[in-house]
Motif scaffolding. Structure first.
Motif, PDB file in Angstrom:
ATOM      1  N   SER A  87       0.857  -1.178   0.000  1.00 35.90           N
ATOM      2  CA  SER A  87       0.000   0.000   0.000  1.00 35.90           C
ATOM      3  C   SER A  87       0.893   1.229   0.000  1.00 35.90           C
ATOM      4  N   GLU A  88       0.313   2.402   0.038  1.00 31.95           N
ATOM      5  CA  GLU A  88       1.131   3.618   0.047  1.00 31.95           C
ATOM      6  C   GLU A  88       1.895   3.796   1.362  1.00 31.95           C
ATOM      7  N   THR A  89       1.533   3.044   2.396  1.00 34.94           N
ATOM      8  CA  THR A  89       2.242   3.152   3.677  1.00 34.94           C
ATOM      9  C   THR A  89       3.339   2.104   3.860  1.00 34.94           C
ATOM     10  N   GLY A  90       3.462   1.160   2.919  1.00 28.83           N
ATOM     11  CA  GLY A  90       4.523   0.161   3.006  1.00 28.83           C
ATOM     12  C   GLY A  90       4.035  -1.225   2.635  1.00 28.83           C
ATOM     13  N   TYR A  91       4.800  -2.247   3.031  1.00 23.89           N
ATOM     14  CA  TYR A  91       4.467  -3.631   2.704  1.00 23.89           C
ATOM     15  C   TYR A  91       5.391  -4.586   3.461  1.00 23.89           C
ATOM     16  N   TYR A  92       5.042  -5.869   3.370  1.00 22.93           N
ATOM     17  CA  TYR A  92       5.925  -6.924   3.853  1.00 22.93           C
ATOM     18  C   TYR A  92       6.716  -7.430   2.655  1.00 22.93           C
ATOM     19  N   LEU A  93       7.959  -7.731   2.881  1.00 23.28           N
ATOM     20  CA  LEU A  93       8.850  -8.142   1.815  1.00 23.28           C
ATOM     21  C   LEU A  93       9.419  -9.516   2.136  1.00 23.28           C
ATOM     22  N   ILE A  94       9.284 -10.441   1.206  1.00 24.11           N
ATOM     23  CA  ILE A  94       9.945 -11.733   1.325  1.00 24.11           C
ATOM     24  C   ILE A  94      11.088 -11.716   0.325  1.00 24.11           C
ATOM     25  N   ALA A  95      12.280 -12.051   0.800  1.00 25.67           N
ATOM     26  CA  ALA A  95      13.448 -12.015  -0.070  1.00 25.67           C
ATOM     27  C   ALA A  95      14.281 -13.280   0.084  1.00 25.67           C
ATOM     28  N   GLU A  96      14.927 -13.649  -0.996  1.00 27.46           N
ATOM     29  CA  GLU A  96      15.884 -14.745  -0.998  1.00 27.46           C
ATOM     30  C   GLU A  96      17.216 -14.225  -0.462  1.00 27.46           C
ATOM     31  N   ILE A  97      17.832 -14.967   0.441  1.00 27.89           N
ATOM     32  CA  ILE A  97      19.177 -14.636   0.904  1.00 27.89           C
ATOM     33  C   ILE A  97      20.144 -15.263  -0.096  1.00 27.89           C
ATOM     34  N   VAL A  98      20.804 -14.418  -0.872  1.00 30.27           N
ATOM     35  CA  VAL A  98      21.706 -14.864  -1.929  1.00 30.27           C
ATOM     36  C   VAL A  98      23.062 -15.260  -1.352  1.00 30.27           C
ATOM     37  N   ASN A  99      23.522 -14.518  -0.343  1.00 31.18           N
ATOM     38  CA  ASN A  99      24.844 -14.749   0.220  1.00 31.18           C
ATOM     39  C   ASN A  99      24.926 -14.093   1.594  1.00 31.18           C
ATOM     40  N   ILE A 100      25.805 -14.612   2.438  1.00 32.44           N
ATOM     41  CA  ILE A 100      26.085 -13.999   3.739  1.00 32.44           C
ATOM     42  C   ILE A 100      27.546 -13.576   3.754  1.00 32.44           C
ATOM     43  N   LEU A 101      27.773 -12.297   4.009  1.00 35.75           N
ATOM     44  CA  LEU A 101      29.120 -11.772   4.160  1.00 35.75           C
ATOM     45  C   LEU A 101      29.395 -11.648   5.651  1.00 35.75           C
ATOM     46  N   CYS A 102      30.565 -12.096   6.083  1.00 31.08           N
ATOM     47  CA  CYS A 102      30.881 -12.040   7.503  1.00 31.08           C
ATOM     48  C   CYS A 102      32.380 -11.847   7.684  1.00 31.08           C
ATOM     49  N   ASP A 103      32.739 -10.962   8.595  1.00 36.47           N
ATOM     50  CA  ASP A 103      34.135 -10.769   8.962  1.00 36.47           C
ATOM     51  C   ASP A 103      34.698 -12.125   9.401  1.00 36.47           C
ATOM     52  N   GLU A 104      35.836 -12.509   8.824  1.00 32.22           N
ATOM     53  CA  GLU A 104      36.407 -13.841   9.064  1.00 32.22           C
ATOM     54  C   GLU A 104      36.658 -14.147  10.537  1.00 32.22           C
ATOM     55  N   ALA A 109      34.219 -22.748  13.719  1.00 29.60           N
ATOM     56  CA  ALA A 109      35.097 -23.778  13.162  1.00 29.60           C
ATOM     57  C   ALA A 109      34.561 -24.360  11.856  1.00 29.60           C
ATOM     58  N   ASP A 110      33.240 -24.313  11.660  1.00 28.92           N
ATOM     59  CA  ASP A 110      32.633 -24.828  10.430  1.00 28.92           C
ATOM     60  C   ASP A 110      32.525 -23.768   9.336  1.00 28.92           C
ATOM     61  N   GLY A 111      33.006 -22.540   9.604  1.00 25.60           N
ATOM     62  CA  GLY A 111      32.947 -21.471   8.614  1.00 25.60           C
ATOM     63  C   GLY A 111      31.632 -20.721   8.601  1.00 25.60           C
ATOM     64  N   ASN A 112      30.790 -20.925   9.606  1.00 23.34           N
ATOM     65  CA  ASN A 112      29.512 -20.231   9.717  1.00 23.34           C
ATOM     66  C   ASN A 112      29.641 -19.035  10.650  1.00 23.34           C
ATOM     67  N   PRO A 113      28.815 -17.998  10.448  1.00 24.72           N
ATOM     68  CA  PRO A 113      28.866 -16.845  11.356  1.00 24.72           C
ATOM     69  C   PRO A 113      28.589 -17.258  12.805  1.00 24.72           C
ATOM     70  N   ASP A 114      29.418 -16.784  13.709  1.00 26.61           N
ATOM     71  CA  ASP A 114      29.253 -17.027  15.142  1.00 26.61           C
ATOM     72  C   ASP A 114      28.610 -15.784  15.749  1.00 26.61           C
ATOM     73  N   VAL A 115      27.279 -15.718  15.684  1.00 25.86           N
ATOM     74  CA  VAL A 115      26.571 -14.503  16.089  1.00 25.86           C
ATOM     75  C   VAL A 115      26.688 -14.208  17.580  1.00 25.86           C
ATOM     76  N   GLU A 116      27.005 -15.204  18.383  1.00 25.86           N
ATOM     77  CA  GLU A 116      27.159 -14.969  19.814  1.00 25.86           C
ATOM     78  C   GLU A 116      28.352 -14.075  20.130  1.00 25.86           C
ATOM     79  N   SER A 117      29.335 -14.040  19.251  1.00 29.16           N
ATOM     80  CA  SER A 117      30.553 -13.277  19.535  1.00 29.16           C
ATOM     81  C   SER A 117      30.541 -11.872  18.929  1.00 29.16           C
ATOM     82  N   MET A 118      29.456 -11.470  18.300  1.00 30.34           N
ATOM     83  CA  MET A 118      29.423 -10.213  17.543  1.00 30.34           C
ATOM     84  C   MET A 118      28.885  -9.002  18.299  1.00 30.34           C
ATOM     85  N   ASP A 119      28.399  -9.144  19.494  1.00 29.82           N
ATOM     86  CA  ASP A 119      27.766  -8.038  20.236  1.00 29.82           C
ATOM     87  C   ASP A 119      26.598  -7.434  19.456  1.00 29.82           C
TER      88      ASP A 119
END
Length: 148
Positions: A87-104, A109-119
């Motif tokens: 509508s003119e006030t906005g919408y819900y958006l569904i999107a495909e996650i194409v890639n995740i970029l993360c500071d190394e 250990a498995d190469g996945n983002p460790d969100v617990e350590s990111m603050d």
């Protein structure tokens, strides 16, 4: 697992998505809180230089036609799949996650983002505050099996 849903009001971002269905999502941290809050409360329609005021380093995302803010530890590169209740006030958006970029240094250990350590922080809509994240309190799709 490979999608994200976002509620969007009518903003410069929604104008941009009408022209280009690709975007990025960053995750604010304690260190990026002030600038992240600023870009949320100031409209790009009224303050076109708002991104420069943050001091963030901006570059083109490698897989989508959208910016990446290098000051954030993790970024999702996304492509619009569907808009719901537009509508003119906005919408819900569904999107495909194409890639995740993360500071190394924030990969486990498995190469996945460790969100617990990111603050990372999240918004508390009841008290209009930001809450720090980080402690694992349970195991999803597993702990509930105790009640079977």
């Amino acid at each position: 697992m490979h999608e994200i849903i976002i509620s969007l009001g009518s903003h410069a971002t929604t104008d941009n998505l009408a022209a280009n269905p690709e975007f990025t999502v960053t995750f604010a941290t304690v260190d990026t809180l002030v600038a992240a809050d600023y870009v949320g409360i100031v409209s790009g329609r009224n303050t076109p230089d708002k991104m420069e005021k943050t001091g963030w380093t901006i570059e083109k995302a490698p897989n989508v036609n959208a910016p990446v803010f290098r000051d954030f530890l993790m970024t999702l590169e996304c492509r619009v799949k569907q808009k719901i209740d537009e509508s003119e006030t906005g919408y819900y958006l569904i999107a495909e996650i194409v890639n995740i970029l993360c500071d190394e240094k924030y990969l486990d250990a498995d190469g996945n983002p460790d969100v617990e350590s990111m603050d990372l922080i999240t918004y508390n809509p009841v008290h209009h505050t930001y809450i720090g994240l980080g402690n694992t309190e349970g195991k999803a799709f597993s702990d509930g099996k105790q009640l079977k």
